[in-house]
Design a protein around this motif. Structure first.
Motif, short mmCIF file in Angstrom:
data_model
loop_
_atom_site.label_atom_id
_atom_site.label_comp_id
_atom_site.label_asym_id
_atom_site.label_seq_id
_atom_site.Cartn_x
_atom_site.Cartn_y
_atom_site.Cartn_z
N ASP A 117 -6.53 -79.18 30.22
CA ASP A 117 -7.87 -78.94 29.82
C ASP A 117 -7.66 -77.82 28.67
OD1 ASP A 117 -10.46 -78.68 29.45
OD2 ASP A 117 -10.85 -77.33 30.72
N THR A 118 -6.79 -76.80 28.87
CA THR A 118 -6.40 -75.88 27.80
C THR A 118 -5.67 -76.67 26.63
OG1 THR A 118 -5.99 -74.21 29.49
CG2 THR A 118 -5.10 -73.70 27.31
N PHE A 119 -4.81 -77.40 26.99
CA PHE A 119 -4.14 -78.14 25.90
C PHE A 119 -5.25 -79.03 24.97
CE2 PHE A 119 0.26 -79.97 25.23
CZ PHE A 119 0.95 -78.80 25.63
N ILE A 120 -6.02 -79.92 25.78
CA ILE A 120 -6.86 -80.44 25.08
C ILE A 120 -7.83 -80.02 24.20
CG2 ILE A 120 -8.50 -82.52 25.28
CD1 ILE A 120 -6.96 -83.51 27.62
N ASP A 163 -11.36 -88.49 39.31
CA ASP A 163 -12.40 -87.79 39.16
C ASP A 163 -12.20 -86.70 38.13
OD1 ASP A 163 -13.88 -89.59 40.77
OD2 ASP A 163 -13.85 -88.51 42.41
N GLU A 164 -11.43 -85.86 38.66
CA GLU A 164 -11.09 -84.56 38.06
C GLU A 164 -10.41 -84.80 36.69
OE1 GLU A 164 -9.05 -80.30 38.88
OE2 GLU A 164 -9.04 -81.84 40.58
N ALA A 165 -9.55 -85.61 36.36
CA ALA A 165 -9.04 -85.90 35.16
C ALA A 165 -10.16 -86.49 34.18
CB ALA A 165 -7.74 -87.04 35.09
N ALA A 166 -10.95 -87.42 34.52
CA ALA A 166 -11.91 -88.03 33.81
C ALA A 166 -13.04 -87.11 33.48
CB ALA A 166 -12.50 -89.24 34.62
N ALA A 167 -13.32 -86.23 34.39
CA ALA A 167 -14.45 -85.29 33.80
C ALA A 167 -13.86 -84.32 32.82
CB ALA A 167 -14.66 -84.38 35.21
N LEU A 202 -11.70 -85.14 30.52
CA LEU A 202 -11.44 -85.94 29.23
C LEU A 202 -12.99 -86.01 28.69
CD1 LEU A 202 -8.89 -88.61 30.36
CD2 LEU A 202 -8.57 -86.60 28.93
N ASN A 203 -13.87 -86.28 29.81
CA ASN A 203 -15.31 -86.62 29.03
C ASN A 203 -15.76 -85.47 28.44
OD1 ASN A 203 -15.22 -89.30 29.68
ND2 ASN A 203 -15.97 -89.07 31.90
N ALA A 204 -15.44 -84.26 28.65
CA ALA A 204 -15.83 -83.22 27.92
C ALA A 204 -15.47 -83.18 26.59
CB ALA A 204 -15.36 -81.92 28.73
N TYR A 205 -14.56 -83.79 26.19
CA TYR A 205 -14.03 -84.01 24.93
C TYR A 205 -14.44 -85.24 24.16
CZ TYR A 205 -11.71 -79.74 26.28
OH TYR A 205 -11.38 -78.64 26.98
N PRO A 206 -15.78 -85.41 23.33
CA PRO A 206 -15.93 -86.68 22.46
C PRO A 206 -14.92 -87.13 21.94
CG PRO A 206 -17.81 -85.07 22.52
CD PRO A 206 -16.74 -84.21 23.20
N GLN A 207 -14.19 -86.00 20.95
CA GLN A 207 -13.29 -86.40 20.03
C GLN A 207 -12.13 -87.32 20.61
OE1 GLN A 207 -12.13 -82.62 18.45
NE2 GLN A 207 -10.78 -83.74 17.16
N ARG A 236 -15.01 -94.60 34.63
CA ARG A 236 -15.46 -93.39 34.59
C ARG A 236 -15.57 -92.71 33.15
NH1 ARG A 236 -12.56 -93.89 38.80
NH2 ARG A 236 -12.93 -92.67 40.93
N CYS A 237 -14.90 -93.44 32.23
CA CYS A 237 -15.18 -92.82 30.75
C CYS A 237 -15.84 -94.17 29.89
CB CYS A 237 -13.87 -92.51 30.43
SG CYS A 237 -12.98 -91.40 31.39
N PRO A 238 -17.03 -94.18 30.06
CA PRO A 238 -17.90 -95.28 29.26
C PRO A 238 -17.68 -95.11 28.06
CG PRO A 238 -19.35 -93.86 30.61
CD PRO A 238 -18.03 -93.60 31.00
#
Ligand code: RRO
Length: 309
Positions: free
Chosen positions: A145-148, A173-177, A179-184, A237-239
């Protein structure tokens, strides 16, 4: 059948490309990829400076797949950026894989990439299993999360991440959540090799690669079900993101399976290493034969349409 497709609004002749690390370390290989039948291509994961990587032998194929502990040998970021500046983007899109040894190194590369006048697409490698003493960022969700977060702040274009394989629903679930916080994050590439397997030769009673007492990343047939699971797990998980499938592709049938599971593009690693870029016309013909037999005219007829029971 029509194999043309789109990725991030770019037209591609077909959904195939190399997996980072295979046939993409030096200019002659990159030029061969640019000229071959693949619809897109990616450069070898790079670090800020050139690296020799781990001692040889560091790659071995078996009848069912491969093991590698290359250790990130690469020509250094400026070399691949130089290729990216000369690449013919009319012919096919180019991805550039970044695998800095530290977050700071990644931020330095990203800052340069941001200023570079080239439409190259960044694939951030969060999953190299083979640098001694360096844990995979993709297996440490806080670090990931920090990296991204930091990279997304420093880079103003859409980009993608290359993930390690996950084996637990809670981890999907955790990884997708995150990633989904970053629209970029426009795409997710699943999967890197299954880290730290051990291939043993029963005759010599030895390991088959020198680094790390023989431990290395596993690719090829062994990893297909894990790759398909990760592709489909992130597809579900990442539509809003595209998924790039990687793992266990040796014929058109496995390309078909990745697309069915939700991949937008499909990468080829181990089998490209074994066959070279002429694998691409073969895979395309085999995919077309499957589509014809099933009555599919275009990829969107079946892409992501995996059925459950
Ligand atoms: O260079 C490697 O050892 C390597 C890398 Br960076 C990676 O991401 N995946 C892999 O299987 N090998």
């Amino acid at each position: 059948p029509d194999l043309r497709t789109e990725f991030l609004d770019l037209p591609l002749a077909n959904p195939l490309m190399n997996a980072s690390g295979v046939w993409c370390s030096v200019a002659s290989q990159l030029e061969a990829l640019a000229e071959c039948a693949a619809g897109a291509m990616v450069t070898k994961s790079c670090t800020l400076a050139q690296r020799d990587g781990n001692p040889e032998p560091r790659y071995r194929a078996t009848p069912w797949g491969s093991i590698n502990s290359m250790g990130l040998p690469n020509e250094g970021f400026p070399y691949y950026l130089n290729y990216a500046r000369c690449h013919d983007y009319e012919r096919k899109p180019l991805f550039m894989s970044l695998a800095g040894l530290t977050l700071d190194d990644n931020l330095t590369m990203v800052a340069e990439l941001r200023e570079a006048v080239t439409p190259v697409i960044m694939e951030l490698n969060l999953s190299c299993p083979n640098v001694p003493g360096k844990a995979q960022v993709g297996y440490d969700f806080e670090a990931m999360d920090t990296f991204i977060h930091e990279i997304a702040d420093a880079y103003d274009r859409p980009f993608g991440v290359k993930l390690p394989p996950y084996f637990d629903i809670a981890h999907f679930d955790e990884a997708a959540a995150i990633l989904n916080a970053y629209p970029q994050i426009a795409f997710v590439t699943c999967i890197n090799s299954i880290g730290n397997g051990l291939v043993i030769d029963p005759v010599s009673e030895t390991v088959v690669i020198r680094p790390k007492d023989g431990f290395g990343g596993i690719g090829g047939d062994f990893v297909l079900p894990t790759a398909l699971a990760n592709v489909n797990a992130f597809f579900r998980r990442c539509p809003d993101k595209k998924i790039i499938g990687c793992g266990g592709v040796r014929s058109g049938e496995q390309v078909f399976l990745h697309l069915l599971a939700g991949a937008a593009l499909v990468q080829v690693g181990t089998q490209l290493f074994e066959e070279g870029p002429l694998i691409f016309p073969r895979l395309l013909e085999e995919l077309q034969a499957i589509m014809t037999a099933k009555g599919y005219d275009r990829i969107t007829d079946f892409q992501g349409k995996l059925k459950t029971l």
